[in-house]
Design a protein around this motif. Sequence first.
Motif, mmCIF file in Angstrom:
data_model
loop_
_atom_site.group_PDB
_atom_site.id
_atom_site.type_symbol
_atom_site.label_atom_id
_atom_site.label_comp_id
_atom_site.label_asym_id
_atom_site.label_seq_id
_atom_site.Cartn_x
_atom_site.Cartn_y
_atom_site.Cartn_z
ATOM 1 N N TYR A 140 -8.581 11.803 -2.007
ATOM 2 C CA TYR A 140 -9.195 10.488 -1.907
ATOM 3 C C TYR A 140 -8.177 9.379 -2.177
ATOM 4 O O TYR A 140 -7.198 9.574 -2.900
ATOM 5 N N VAL A 141 -8.466 8.209 -1.608
ATOM 6 C CA VAL A 141 -7.770 6.968 -1.960
ATOM 7 C C VAL A 141 -8.840 5.934 -2.257
ATOM 8 O O VAL A 141 -9.812 5.798 -1.498
ATOM 9 N N ASP A 142 -8.694 5.202 -3.360
ATOM 10 C CA ASP A 142 -9.725 4.236 -3.758
ATOM 11 C C ASP A 142 -9.049 3.081 -4.467
ATOM 12 O O ASP A 142 -7.837 3.074 -4.672
ATOM 13 N N LEU A 157 -3.142 3.245 3.493
ATOM 14 C CA LEU A 157 -3.697 4.595 3.491
ATOM 15 C C LEU A 157 -2.727 5.573 4.143
ATOM 16 O O LEU A 157 -2.558 6.712 3.676
ATOM 17 N N GLU A 158 -2.092 5.142 5.220
ATOM 18 C CA GLU A 158 -1.105 5.989 5.892
ATOM 19 C C GLU A 158 0.096 6.245 4.991
ATOM 20 O O GLU A 158 0.682 7.344 4.995
ATOM 21 N N LEU A 201 -5.284 -5.213 -2.940
ATOM 22 C CA LEU A 201 -5.157 -4.719 -1.571
ATOM 23 C C LEU A 201 -6.506 -4.586 -0.868
ATOM 24 O O LEU A 201 -6.560 -4.336 0.335
ATOM 25 N N PHE A 202 -7.579 -4.761 -1.614
ATOM 26 C CA PHE A 202 -8.921 -4.559 -1.077
ATOM 27 C C PHE A 202 -9.640 -5.898 -0.915
ATOM 28 O O PHE A 202 -9.636 -6.733 -1.822
ATOM 29 N N SER A 203 -10.252 -6.075 0.235
ATOM 30 C CA SER A 203 -11.196 -7.178 0.421
ATOM 31 C C SER A 203 -12.567 -6.655 0.037
ATOM 32 O O SER A 203 -13.016 -5.623 0.553
ATOM 33 N N LYS A 241 -1.727 20.710 -7.084
ATOM 34 C CA LYS A 241 -1.875 21.108 -5.682
ATOM 35 C C LYS A 241 -2.658 20.046 -4.922
ATOM 36 O O LYS A 241 -2.408 19.790 -3.752
ATOM 37 N N PHE A 242 -3.597 19.419 -5.623
ATOM 38 C CA PHE A 242 -4.471 18.420 -5.016
ATOM 39 C C PHE A 242 -4.251 17.080 -5.718
ATOM 40 O O PHE A 242 -4.134 17.023 -6.940
ATOM 41 N N VAL A 243 -4.241 15.995 -4.930
ATOM 42 C CA VAL A 243 -4.001 14.676 -5.508
ATOM 43 C C VAL A 243 -4.967 13.654 -4.909
ATOM 44 O O VAL A 243 -5.435 13.800 -3.780
ATOM 45 N N SER A 244 -5.238 12.625 -5.709
ATOM 46 C CA SER A 244 -5.972 11.449 -5.246
ATOM 47 C C SER A 244 -5.255 10.223 -5.780
ATOM 48 O O SER A 244 -4.592 10.283 -6.828
ATOM 49 N N PHE A 245 -5.373 9.119 -5.063
ATOM 50 C CA PHE A 245 -4.639 7.902 -5.409
ATOM 51 C C PHE A 245 -5.586 6.723 -5.539
ATOM 52 O O PHE A 245 -6.549 6.606 -4.776
ATOM 53 N N CYS A 246 -5.285 5.837 -6.497
ATOM 54 C CA CYS A 246 -5.923 4.524 -6.481
ATOM 55 C C CYS A 246 -4.855 3.465 -6.309
ATOM 56 O O CYS A 246 -3.716 3.601 -6.773
#
Length: 306
Positions: free
Chosen positions: A162-164, A146-147, A83-85, A73-78
């Motif tokens: 979350y996204v990390d 993120l979008e 992609l990160f500075s 039901k709930f998700v988070s992504f890495c």
Amino acid sequence: MSKSENFAGFNLTSSKLQVVEIAVVDNQVELVNVDEAFLNEEINFENDKISKIGALLQSAYEELQLNSNLNPKFVSFCLPIELFSIVQLPLDERLSYPEAIEDFRFQFSILFPYKNNLTIKYYSVEPNALNKDLSAVVFGVENSFLELIDNFAKNNGLKLFYVDNAHTASNLALINSNSVLCKGYYLSIFIQKKIISYNLSFNQKILRMKSFTYNRIGDLPELLNSEFEQEIFSKINSESLSASFISGDEISPSLVSLLRKSLNIDFILFNPFDKLKTRSELFENKFFLKKYNSFSSALGMALRLN
């Protein structure tokens, strides 16, 4: 009747989508799914259109649903580290959190002028053996990614938490499974295709995090030796480390052995699942049994429950 809710952590790389699903029953965590699906085509995050990346992500997710009967039901992504500075900057203690974000946003516009429309977050770093002044490890990621994840969750009826980045997520799994060892100074290294990052922490609080590219796996000992001589072991030697960990998708026993020998650091190839209650069918799952280390990021995201 016990109430059960399922949470999933996803790790999207250029070539695959990994998932770890957990069930929380009466505040107890149980591991229920570990799986991965290769994308129909390798992603070029720099050049591919967001719509193409979204289509590849959706196709891989549907394959995982078929293979593993995912039911979160709930998700988070890495997302990949590339992609990160990531940069460490002085932090003015007089600034509020929103004010500091705006200050870092301005500094990022100078440091990374080719990147636009970023979301910024940071971890404050108290004065320590490496940094005599208050500072912050600052992360920036383009909003388009993120979008992408937000739209994916909405289109699939999922609630996004979350996204990390993959290394920070892996560290959450590391602390969960090795909290006793994560005291004092400890080092973690995370390796992805062409990207390596390291994180030095003290009592589970980040002191330094950096990432850089490499061309060949064989180049890593020299790169890390050079980096550590300048940044870490000039002030904190290897004997001061309570533990050192290595994780990621580009790990082999021979690489671990090479890094142990060349850096004189006894790296632990940790198993992020070893402290979790596990459903019996997973003991026949090849990813759970043999590729556990590569799922540390996905598990770290699954464990971000609130």
